[in-house]
Scaffold this motif. Sequence first.
Motif, PDB file in Angstrom:
ATOM      1  N   GLY A  16       3.569  35.347  50.694  1.00  0.00           N
ATOM      2  CA  GLY A  16       4.539  34.938  49.679  1.00  0.00           C
ATOM      3  C   GLY A  16       5.648  35.952  49.473  1.00  0.00           C
ATOM      4  O   GLY A  16       6.323  35.961  48.456  1.00  0.00           O
ATOM      5  N   LEU A  17       5.871  36.836  50.457  1.00  0.00           N
ATOM      6  CA  LEU A  17       6.921  37.855  50.360  1.00  0.00           C
ATOM      7  C   LEU A  17       8.093  37.457  51.235  1.00  0.00           C
ATOM      8  O   LEU A  17       7.946  36.721  52.212  1.00  0.00           O
ATOM      9  CB  LEU A  17       6.388  39.221  50.819  1.00  0.00           C
ATOM     10  CG  LEU A  17       5.166  39.759  50.066  1.00  0.00           C
ATOM     11  CD1 LEU A  17       4.643  41.004  50.765  1.00  0.00           C
ATOM     12  CD2 LEU A  17       5.539  40.089  48.629  1.00  0.00           C
ATOM     13  N   THR A  18       9.279  37.974  50.909  1.00  0.00           N
ATOM     14  CA  THR A  18      10.440  37.777  51.776  1.00  0.00           C
ATOM     15  C   THR A  18      10.824  39.124  52.354  1.00  0.00           C
ATOM     16  O   THR A  18      10.870  40.122  51.642  1.00  0.00           O
ATOM     17  CB  THR A  18      11.641  37.185  51.008  1.00  0.00           C
ATOM     18  OG1 THR A  18      11.950  38.046  49.920  1.00  0.00           O
ATOM     19  CG2 THR A  18      11.323  35.803  50.498  1.00  0.00           C
ATOM     20  N   ALA A  19      11.062  39.163  53.630  1.00  0.00           N
ATOM     21  CA  ALA A  19      11.406  40.423  54.297  1.00  0.00           C
ATOM     22  C   ALA A  19      12.791  40.315  54.905  1.00  0.00           C
ATOM     23  O   ALA A  19      13.157  39.286  55.476  1.00  0.00           O
ATOM     24  CB  ALA A  19      10.392  40.741  55.392  1.00  0.00           C
ATOM     25  N   GLU A  20      13.568  41.361  54.776  1.00  0.00           N
ATOM     26  CA  GLU A  20      14.900  41.391  55.365  1.00  0.00           C
ATOM     27  C   GLU A  20      14.792  41.995  56.757  1.00  0.00           C
ATOM     28  O   GLU A  20      14.306  43.110  56.925  1.00  0.00           O
ATOM     29  CB  GLU A  20      15.821  42.242  54.496  1.00  0.00           C
ATOM     30  CG  GLU A  20      17.273  42.075  54.862  1.00  0.00           C
ATOM     31  CD  GLU A  20      18.184  42.757  53.862  1.00  0.00           C
ATOM     32  OE1 GLU A  20      19.076  43.495  54.318  1.00  0.00           O
ATOM     33  OE2 GLU A  20      17.985  42.569  52.651  1.00  0.00           O
ATOM     34  N   LEU A  21      15.213  41.251  57.782  1.00  0.00           N
ATOM     35  CA  LEU A  21      15.087  41.706  59.158  1.00  0.00           C
ATOM     36  C   LEU A  21      16.173  42.709  59.514  1.00  0.00           C
ATOM     37  O   LEU A  21      17.259  42.685  58.951  1.00  0.00           O
ATOM     38  CB  LEU A  21      15.178  40.514  60.116  1.00  0.00           C
ATOM     39  CG  LEU A  21      14.094  39.445  59.974  1.00  0.00           C
ATOM     40  CD1 LEU A  21      14.347  38.339  60.975  1.00  0.00           C
ATOM     41  CD2 LEU A  21      12.716  40.043  60.185  1.00  0.00           C
ATOM     42  N   LEU A  22      15.852  43.559  60.473  1.00  0.00           N
ATOM     43  CA  LEU A  22      16.854  44.479  61.005  1.00  0.00           C
ATOM     44  C   LEU A  22      17.874  43.688  61.809  1.00  0.00           C
ATOM     45  O   LEU A  22      17.525  42.711  62.473  1.00  0.00           O
ATOM     46  CB  LEU A  22      16.197  45.512  61.918  1.00  0.00           C
ATOM     47  CG  LEU A  22      15.238  46.511  61.273  1.00  0.00           C
ATOM     48  CD1 LEU A  22      14.544  47.322  62.365  1.00  0.00           C
ATOM     49  CD2 LEU A  22      15.976  47.432  60.334  1.00  0.00           C
ATOM     50  N   SER A  23      19.115  44.125  61.790  1.00  0.00           N
ATOM     51  CA  SER A  23      20.139  43.475  62.604  1.00  0.00           C
ATOM     52  C   SER A  23      19.925  43.826  64.070  1.00  0.00           C
ATOM     53  O   SER A  23      19.223  44.788  64.398  1.00  0.00           O
ATOM     54  CB  SER A  23      21.527  43.946  62.168  1.00  0.00           C
ATOM     55  OG  SER A  23      21.697  45.317  62.503  1.00  0.00           O
ATOM     56  N   ASP A  24      20.527  43.030  64.964  1.00  0.00           N
ATOM     57  CA  ASP A  24      20.432  43.333  66.399  1.00  0.00           C
ATOM     58  C   ASP A  24      20.983  44.725  66.685  1.00  0.00           C
ATOM     59  O   ASP A  24      20.448  45.455  67.517  1.00  0.00           O
ATOM     60  CB  ASP A  24      21.207  42.292  67.219  1.00  0.00           C
ATOM     61  CG  ASP A  24      20.483  40.962  67.305  1.00  0.00           C
ATOM     62  OD1 ASP A  24      19.263  40.940  67.038  1.00  0.00           O
ATOM     63  OD2 ASP A  24      21.128  39.956  67.637  1.00  0.00           O
ATOM     64  N   GLY A  25      22.070  45.087  65.981  1.00  0.00           N
ATOM     65  CA  GLY A  25      22.673  46.408  66.184  1.00  0.00           C
ATOM     66  C   GLY A  25      21.731  47.529  65.806  1.00  0.00           C
ATOM     67  O   GLY A  25      21.650  48.554  66.496  1.00  0.00           O
ATOM     68  N   VAL A  27      18.371  47.375  65.755  1.00  0.00           N
ATOM     69  CA  VAL A  27      17.296  47.403  66.755  1.00  0.00           C
ATOM     70  C   VAL A  27      17.789  48.107  68.018  1.00  0.00           C
ATOM     71  O   VAL A  27      17.100  48.950  68.598  1.00  0.00           O
ATOM     72  CB  VAL A  27      16.817  45.965  67.088  1.00  0.00           C
ATOM     73  CG1 VAL A  27      15.860  45.973  68.278  1.00  0.00           C
ATOM     74  CG2 VAL A  27      16.148  45.338  65.869  1.00  0.00           C
ATOM     75  N   TYR A  28      19.009  47.751  68.444  1.00  0.00           N
ATOM     76  CA  TYR A  28      19.600  48.382  69.634  1.00  0.00           C
ATOM     77  C   TYR A  28      19.679  49.900  69.465  1.00  0.00           C
ATOM     78  O   TYR A  28      19.337  50.660  70.370  1.00  0.00           O
ATOM     79  CB  TYR A  28      20.991  47.793  69.878  1.00  0.00           C
ATOM     80  CG  TYR A  28      21.724  48.427  71.037  1.00  0.00           C
ATOM     81  CD1 TYR A  28      21.552  47.954  72.332  1.00  0.00           C
ATOM     82  CD2 TYR A  28      22.585  49.514  70.835  1.00  0.00           C
ATOM     83  CE1 TYR A  28      22.221  48.539  73.407  1.00  0.00           C
ATOM     84  CE2 TYR A  28      23.255  50.102  71.904  1.00  0.00           C
ATOM     85  CZ  TYR A  28      23.067  49.602  73.183  1.00  0.00           C
ATOM     86  OH  TYR A  28      23.724  50.197  74.228  1.00  0.00           O
ATOM     87  N   ASN A  29      20.111  50.352  68.283  1.00  0.00           N
ATOM     88  CA  ASN A  29      20.252  51.793  68.049  1.00  0.00           C
ATOM     89  C   ASN A  29      18.914  52.514  68.028  1.00  0.00           C
ATOM     90  O   ASN A  29      18.804  53.646  68.507  1.00  0.00           O
ATOM     91  CB  ASN A  29      21.025  52.052  66.745  1.00  0.00           C
ATOM     92  CG  ASN A  29      22.513  51.843  66.927  1.00  0.00           C
ATOM     93  OD1 ASN A  29      23.058  52.097  68.002  1.00  0.00           O
ATOM     94  ND2 ASN A  29      23.180  51.357  65.898  1.00  0.00           N
TER      95      ASN A  29
END
Length: 201
Positions: A16-25, A27-29
Amino acid sequence: LHSLKKDQRDADKKAGLTAELLSDGAVYNYHKCLKALLNRAVLFDLIERNPYDKLKGQFSRGEVENVKYLTDDEVDAFMSIHPLSGSAMAVARDLFIIQLYTGMSFSDALAFNIKDYQLVDGKWMNVGRRVKTGVTYVNQLLPPVVEVLEKYKMQVPKIDNSTYNKCLKMLGVAAGIEKKMHSHLARHTFATMMLREGVRI
């Protein structure tokens, strides 16, 4: 990391939690930094090969924004600022000038040693390796850099990164520069100046 992010998101949904994903940029870094560390491990014979060599083109950089840089007028305005000698503002100004006319990163600038340079036909020249990535570079000290170095007995003035960026913001305001001032802006500006002068990538 993409797989881990999906697993974490699914687990969060069940909880029941919401998680904010890392951007592609982002992850790339992360991967770029890990790859650089593994390259250094290869360099020091800690591992035989870098597993990232088999993963070329596997990670998206995401949407890349246009790089911000200082215009010639903004560079002139920055250069015209002269804080009190010996103050943190003066050190920040001088360090930014070194970055601005060498393209050095903050860490490479602080690792600067004049003994790495040789006078060749009246010009200070150096071939070295980047602290962060180990990549080879050729560097020439242009007159504004030499002028700053002479003030500090041919050493780079030292300042911590947090204080440096705070001072740069204040210097930018004093110079009437509306762009957000930070240490990496000097590298972007240097690269832009060099390209404009016809220097190859």
